[in-house]
Design an enzyme around this catalytic site. Sequence first.
Site, PDB file in Angstrom:
ATOM      1  N   GLU A 116      53.875 -21.802 -34.632  1.00 54.55           N
ATOM      2  CA  GLU A 116      53.937 -20.410 -34.160  1.00 54.55           C
ATOM      3  C   GLU A 116      54.393 -20.319 -32.694  1.00 54.55           C
ATOM      4  O   GLU A 116      54.158 -19.299 -32.036  1.00 54.55           O
ATOM      5  CB  GLU A 116      52.576 -19.718 -34.329  1.00 54.55           C
ATOM      6  N   HIS A 139      46.049 -17.185 -31.375  1.00 59.07           N
ATOM      7  CA  HIS A 139      46.187 -16.723 -32.760  1.00 59.07           C
ATOM      8  C   HIS A 139      45.033 -17.310 -33.553  1.00 59.07           C
ATOM      9  O   HIS A 139      44.682 -18.474 -33.387  1.00 59.07           O
ATOM     10  CB  HIS A 139      47.528 -17.193 -33.337  1.00 59.07           C
ATOM     11  N   HIS A 141      42.338 -16.704 -37.418  1.00 56.76           N
ATOM     12  CA  HIS A 141      42.132 -16.086 -38.742  1.00 56.76           C
ATOM     13  C   HIS A 141      40.669 -15.638 -38.875  1.00 56.76           C
ATOM     14  O   HIS A 141      39.966 -16.125 -39.763  1.00 56.76           O
ATOM     15  CB  HIS A 141      42.436 -17.098 -39.862  1.00 56.76           C
ATOM     16  N   GLU A 169      30.907  -0.370 -27.521  1.00 57.84           N
ATOM     17  CA  GLU A 169      31.756  -0.848 -26.421  1.00 57.84           C
ATOM     18  C   GLU A 169      33.203  -1.157 -26.789  1.00 57.84           C
ATOM     19  O   GLU A 169      34.005  -1.510 -25.919  1.00 57.84           O
ATOM     20  CB  GLU A 169      31.081  -2.053 -25.770  1.00 57.84           C
ATOM     21  N   HIS A 210      46.924 -11.935 -42.639  1.00 56.69           N
ATOM     22  CA  HIS A 210      47.069 -13.297 -42.115  1.00 56.69           C
ATOM     23  C   HIS A 210      46.061 -13.565 -40.997  1.00 56.69           C
ATOM     24  O   HIS A 210      45.288 -14.516 -41.078  1.00 56.69           O
ATOM     25  CB  HIS A 210      48.509 -13.517 -41.618  1.00 56.69           C
TER      26      HIS A 210
HETATM   27  P1  13P Z   1      49.999 -24.522 -36.927  1.00 55.33           P
HETATM   28  O1  13P Z   1      49.169 -25.623 -37.546  1.00 55.33           O
HETATM   29  O2  13P Z   1      51.477 -24.855 -36.947  1.00 55.33           O
HETATM   30  O3  13P Z   1      49.498 -24.164 -35.546  1.00 55.33           O
HETATM   31  O4  13P Z   1      49.860 -23.225 -37.827  1.00 55.33           O
HETATM   32  C1  13P Z   1      48.605 -22.653 -38.108  1.00 55.33           C
HETATM   33  C2  13P Z   1      48.675 -21.195 -38.379  1.00 55.33           C
HETATM   34  O5  13P Z   1      47.684 -20.509 -38.222  1.00 55.33           O
HETATM   35  C3  13P Z   1      49.952 -20.591 -38.817  1.00 55.33           C
HETATM   36  O6  13P Z   1      49.947 -19.209 -38.689  1.00 55.33           O
HETATM   37 ZN    ZN Z   2      47.895 -18.364 -38.861  1.00 57.15          ZN
END
Ligand code: 13P
Ligand code: ZN
Length: 271
Positions: A116, A139, A141, A169, A210
């Site tokens: 990413e 980033h 999840h 808050e 995602h």
């Molecule tokens: P990477 O292992 O390449 O960092 O990817 C993980 C991910 O969350 C892809 O969106």
């Molecule tokens: Zn991801």
Amino acid sequence: MKNILEAPFVKEMCATTANMYRLGWDERNGGNISYLLDENEVAQYLDLNEVIRTIPTGFEAKELIGRIFIVTGTGKYFKNVENDPENNLGIIRIAKDGTTAELLWGYADGGKFTSELPAHLMSHVARLSVDNENRVIIHSHPTNTLAMNFVHELDEKKFTHTLWEMCTECIVVFPDGVGILPWMLCGTNSIGETTAAKMKEFRLVIWGMHGIYGAGKSLDETFGLIETVEKAAQIYMLTAHLPRINTIKDKEMKELAEFFGVDYRKDFLNL
Ligand code: 13P
Ligand code: ZN
């Protein structure tokens, strides 16, 4: 030369990835972090003239030439970073051509930066253009944020409004709200460009079904932004199927934003 494993930025990356793993946000290799470093600080730990190898990035980032980042490795597990930073993290400098990363440390087993990287570096450019203190893109999840993506309309105003309603808050922590992208193929320049466009307006961007992107001055601040969204999403997921008896009203959110002096998205309230 000081020991890089003792560098505050390496220790902070270890602590943040470990926290995120323990919270269940980053299964397997899910999630990635990039952190813009200060060249003078890095020079205390590494010889900046010693490039281990060069890796093409696949896109041009002219604005970041010479900038140094510590970045999680692709396919690497957040679970493992703390015990083995040198294989799971890398320190890269964007070379003079703007399209190559010079590896200064890490990815010791022959690995490379996250898939990413386009979304990360393009988001850094976008955030730096509106706030020159931005240093971090994360980033992740997070479980409840992701769950909410499947049961709530993916509309920026409606999604932000629901999150703001869930914790007193929230409107103070992310007054700019959350931007949302529809489901898109990840790891591409295209999702990078679309994310960066949103990042000019929002510090938080949801990738539909995602995960989430957050941007901030420090790892702590950026982690805290995502943590606050995730907490609100958790309250939503715990209550969405139950009758709503009480709610934080729009005029109360306005009162909060005004009292704490934050510049909020007025068009995201229904007043
Ligand atoms: P990477 O292992 O390449 O960092 O990817 C993980 C991910 O969350 C892809 O969106
Ligand atoms: Zn991801």
